[in-house]
Design an enzyme around this catalytic site. Structure first.
Site, PDB file in Angstrom:
ATOM      1  N   HIS A  99      -3.583   7.378   2.797  1.00 38.60           N
ATOM      2  CA  HIS A  99      -3.797   5.677   2.374  1.00 38.60           C
ATOM      3  C   HIS A  99      -5.649   5.126   2.681  1.00 38.60           C
ATOM      4  O   HIS A  99      -5.815   5.522   4.443  1.00 38.60           O
ATOM      5  CB  HIS A  99      -3.126   4.268   3.287  1.00 38.60           C
ATOM      6  CG  HIS A  99      -3.240   3.638   2.650  1.00 38.60           C
ATOM      7  ND1 HIS A  99      -3.413   2.882   0.563  1.00 38.60           N
ATOM      8  CD2 HIS A  99      -3.495   2.016   2.964  1.00 38.60           C
ATOM      9  CE1 HIS A  99      -3.641   1.761   1.125  1.00 38.60           C
ATOM     10  NE2 HIS A  99      -4.159   1.203   2.056  1.00 38.60           N
TER      11      HIS A  99
ATOM     12  N   ASN B 141     -10.068   0.103  -0.207  1.00 38.52           N
ATOM     13  CA  ASN B 141      -8.109  -0.243   0.062  1.00 38.52           C
ATOM     14  C   ASN B 141      -8.055  -0.554  -1.228  1.00 38.52           C
ATOM     15  O   ASN B 141      -8.389  -2.027  -2.012  1.00 38.52           O
ATOM     16  CB  ASN B 141      -8.363  -1.370   0.830  1.00 38.52           C
ATOM     17  CG  ASN B 141      -6.519  -0.395   1.089  1.00 38.52           C
ATOM     18  OD1 ASN B 141      -6.164  -0.761   0.017  1.00 38.52           O
ATOM     19  ND2 ASN B 141      -5.871  -2.055   2.094  1.00 38.52           N
TER      20      ASN B 141
ATOM     21  N   CYS C 221       0.329  -1.335   0.064  1.00 40.89           N
ATOM     22  CA  CYS C 221       0.063   0.455  -0.032  1.00 40.89           C
ATOM     23  C   CYS C 221       0.675   1.217   0.032  1.00 40.89           C
ATOM     24  O   CYS C 221      -0.064   2.038  -0.369  1.00 40.89           O
ATOM     25  CB  CYS C 221      -0.981  -0.518   0.737  1.00 40.89           C
ATOM     26  SG  CYS C 221      -1.592  -1.542   1.160  1.00 40.89           S
TER      27      CYS C 221
HETATM   28  N1  ACO Z   1     -18.504  -9.966   8.270  1.00 38.41           N
HETATM   29  C1  ACO Z   1     -19.100  -9.736   9.423  1.00 38.41           C
HETATM   30  N2  ACO Z   1     -18.368 -10.375  10.893  1.00 38.41           N
HETATM   31  C2  ACO Z   1     -17.093 -10.747  10.130  1.00 38.41           C
HETATM   32  C3  ACO Z   1     -16.359 -10.446   8.929  1.00 38.41           C
HETATM   33  C4  ACO Z   1     -17.309  -9.850   8.131  1.00 38.41           C
HETATM   34  N3  ACO Z   1     -16.533  -9.124   6.468  1.00 38.41           N
HETATM   35  N4  ACO Z   1     -14.677 -10.106   9.362  1.00 38.41           N
HETATM   36  C5  ACO Z   1     -14.777 -10.762   9.973  1.00 38.41           C
HETATM   37  N5  ACO Z   1     -16.013 -11.032  10.782  1.00 38.41           N
HETATM   38  C6  ACO Z   1     -15.948 -11.025  12.530  1.00 38.41           C
HETATM   39  C7  ACO Z   1     -14.661 -12.142  13.127  1.00 38.41           C
HETATM   40  O1  ACO Z   1     -14.946 -13.118  12.836  1.00 38.41           O
HETATM   41  C8  ACO Z   1     -15.226 -11.763  14.306  1.00 38.41           C
HETATM   42  O2  ACO Z   1     -15.686 -12.774  15.266  1.00 38.41           O
HETATM   43  P1  ACO Z   1     -15.647 -13.402  16.211  1.00 38.41           P
HETATM   44  O3  ACO Z   1     -15.132 -11.963  17.707  1.00 38.41           O
HETATM   45  O4  ACO Z   1     -16.911 -13.560  17.085  1.00 38.41           O
HETATM   46  O5  ACO Z   1     -14.419 -14.188  16.255  1.00 38.41           O
HETATM   47  C9  ACO Z   1     -15.455 -10.240  14.385  1.00 38.41           C
HETATM   48  O6  ACO Z   1     -15.853 -10.181  13.499  1.00 38.41           O
HETATM   49  C10 ACO Z   1     -14.605  -9.225  15.027  1.00 38.41           C
HETATM   50  O7  ACO Z   1     -13.113  -9.674  13.681  1.00 38.41           O
HETATM   51  P2  ACO Z   1     -12.240  -8.341  14.110  1.00 38.41           P
HETATM   52  O8  ACO Z   1     -10.891  -9.031  13.000  1.00 38.41           O
HETATM   53  O9  ACO Z   1     -11.197  -8.629  15.528  1.00 38.41           O
HETATM   54  O10 ACO Z   1     -12.965  -7.000  14.081  1.00 38.41           O
HETATM   55  P3  ACO Z   1     -11.625  -5.857  13.556  1.00 38.41           P
HETATM   56  O11 ACO Z   1     -12.822  -4.988  14.177  1.00 38.41           O
HETATM   57  O12 ACO Z   1     -10.370  -6.116  13.852  1.00 38.41           O
HETATM   58  O13 ACO Z   1     -11.806  -5.255  12.152  1.00 38.41           O
HETATM   59  C11 ACO Z   1     -10.551  -5.836   9.897  1.00 38.41           C
HETATM   60  C12 ACO Z   1     -11.284  -6.402  11.140  1.00 38.41           C
HETATM   61  C13 ACO Z   1     -12.250  -4.774   9.466  1.00 38.41           C
HETATM   62  C14 ACO Z   1     -10.151  -6.318   8.716  1.00 38.41           C
HETATM   63  C15 ACO Z   1     -10.008  -4.585  11.024  1.00 38.41           C
HETATM   64  O14 ACO Z   1      -8.947  -5.155  11.481  1.00 38.41           O
HETATM   65  C16 ACO Z   1      -9.357  -3.915   9.619  1.00 38.41           C
HETATM   66  O15 ACO Z   1      -9.275  -2.936   8.861  1.00 38.41           O
HETATM   67  N6  ACO Z   1      -7.606  -4.204   9.855  1.00 38.41           N
HETATM   68  C17 ACO Z   1      -6.766  -3.479   8.845  1.00 38.41           C
HETATM   69  C18 ACO Z   1      -6.511  -4.088   7.848  1.00 38.41           C
HETATM   70  C19 ACO Z   1      -6.371  -3.327   6.429  1.00 38.41           C
HETATM   71  O16 ACO Z   1      -6.824  -2.880   6.306  1.00 38.41           O
HETATM   72  N7  ACO Z   1      -5.768  -4.242   5.880  1.00 38.41           N
HETATM   73  C20 ACO Z   1      -5.382  -3.875   4.338  1.00 38.41           C
HETATM   74  C21 ACO Z   1      -3.990  -3.524   4.041  1.00 38.41           C
HETATM   75  S1  ACO Z   1      -2.828  -3.113   4.980  1.00 38.41           S
HETATM   76  C22 ACO Z   1      -3.200  -1.524   4.784  1.00 38.41           C
HETATM   77  O17 ACO Z   1      -3.149  -1.052   3.559  1.00 38.41           O
HETATM   78  C23 ACO Z   1      -3.099  -0.550   6.008  1.00 38.41           C
END
Ligand code: ACO
Length: 327
Positions: free
Chosen positions: A254, A284, A113
């Site tokens: 970003h 993203n 990214c």
């Molecule tokens: N729909 C419904 N539920 C979901 C989904 C979905 N699409 N995805 C995950 N869940 C569930 C999980 O299974 C989990 O359930 P559980 O508690 O029963 O185990 C619950 O939701 C919480 O999951 P988390 O991973 O803790 O959710 P979080 O609030 O951390 O959000 C996310 C996840 C959106 C991926 C976040 O961590 C994030 O944005 N991280 C940054 C990652 C990113 O942007 N990466 C891209 C590349 S790097 C960059 O560009 C920065």
């Protein structure tokens, strides 16, 4: 010493829109979950016959048109991407051929990214050093081809597209004030594509059986590091120029997650009116996200002569970086 100035911007996106409602029909998710956790409402996805170079070439042509220069005037083309058309040759060479930039050196750069900001930093330094005069820096991705559309943890996040910027040498005060790039390879497994490289070639059974050709991500870890690193990169740029966050006219981060953007903006003390956000439309798009946002901000008249703009990215590697511009 010459300075590099952005004289043209361009962007290009696939026509196909995939909404959160569409994803509700594909995996166990909801518009409400995606919106509150990420801020994303829809993303653009390439269709058959569209590749990374398809969008990069369109974005490049638009940036050249705005700059008012011909492709043969370019002496450098850098493409940031993790989804090139082929492992080799460089997709930048394909773009060079397509746009007719016969006098340019062209190469791809892998910084996830942060790819566009890494490319901007290299081009800026070539121009400052007097070695190149006109450069094209592009971020382009077709992430939809390496996303597991049955994995709700990742498939809701990503989109396809491209953005580009033309940089020209200038002796004036406007232009790129400084660029700052950082890496920490100890987190390389936190966000990566395990298959299709020399460790797990695309041709080996394991790559297919274990679905190693798809993106793997520890979302929570990425999230925490992203906020800290983007703050660090932002202050590196401000401190290097004896400026403070109050001098920023527009912050273009970003576009990964609305919560990462909001947390970074808050740490910088910026109101929403000074933070550019378009990820609700595109998700993203990795290396393409900053140049797409820069082009949209530019064409919408949100960058006026003399404005200070801060670009700030974080991505796989980990890599992160910033660029401070006087428009
Ligand atoms: N729909 C419904 N539920 C979901 C989904 C979905 N699409 N995805 C995950 N869940 C569930 C999980 O299974 C989990 O359930 P559980 O508690 O029963 O185990 C619950 O939701 C919480 O999951 P988390 O991973 O803790 O959710 P979080 O609030 O951390 O959000 C996310 C996840 C959106 C991926 C976040 O961590 C994030 O944005 N991280 C940054 C990652 C990113 O942007 N990466 C891209 C590349 S790097 C960059 O560009 C920065």
């Amino acid at each position: 010493m010459p300075r590099a100035r952005i004289t043209g911007t361009g962007s290009a996106l696939p026509g196909k829109i995939v909404t959160n409602a569409d994803l509700e029909r594909m995996v166990e998710t909801s518009d409400e979950w995606i919106t509150t956790r990420t801020g994303i409402k829809e993303r653009r996805i390439a269709v058959e016959g569209e590749f990374t170079s398809t969008f990069a070439v369109q974005a490049a042509r638009r940036a050249l048109e705005m700059a008012g220069i011909g492709p043969d005037e370019l002496d450098l083309i850098i493409l940031g991407t993790v989804t090139p058309d082929f492992p080799f040759p460089a997709t930048a060479c394909i773009i060079q051929h397509e746009i007719g930039a016969h006098n340019a050196a062209a190469f791809d750069l892998s910084a996830a990214c942060s790819g566009f900001l890494y490319g901007l930093s290299i081009a800026d330094n070539y121009i400052r050093g007097g070695l190149k005069k006109k450069a094209l820096v592009i971020g382009a991705e077709v992430l939809s081809r390496i996303v597991d559309w049955s994995d709700r943890n990742t498939c809701i996040l990503f989109g396809d597209g491209s953005g580009a910027a033309v940089l020209e040498a200038t002796e004036g005060d406007s232009g790129i004030l400084s660029t700052h790039i950082f890496s920490n390879g100890s987190f390389w497994e936190t966000l990566y594509q395990p298959g299709c490289g020399s460790r797990n070639p695309g041709s080996c059974g394991r790559t297919i059986d274990e679905r190693l050709f798809y993106i793997r991500m520890e979302g929570n870890d990425v999230f925490k590091h992203a906020v800290r690193a983007m703050e660090e990169a932002a202050f590196a740029a401000l401190n290097a120029n004896d400026l403070s966050a109050s001098d920023i006219s527009l912050f273009i981060p970003h576009q990964a997650n609305r919560r990462i953007i909001d947390a970074t903006g808050k740490r910088l003390g910026l109101g929403e009116d000074r933070v550019f956000v378009n990820l609700h439309h595109y998700g993203n798009t990795s290396s393409a996200s900053i140049p797409i946002a820069l082009d949209e901000a530019n064409r919408a008249g949100r960058l006026k002569a003399g404005d200070i703009a801060l670009l700030d990215a974080f991505g796989g590697g980990f890599t992160w970086g910033s660029a401070l511009l006087r428009w």
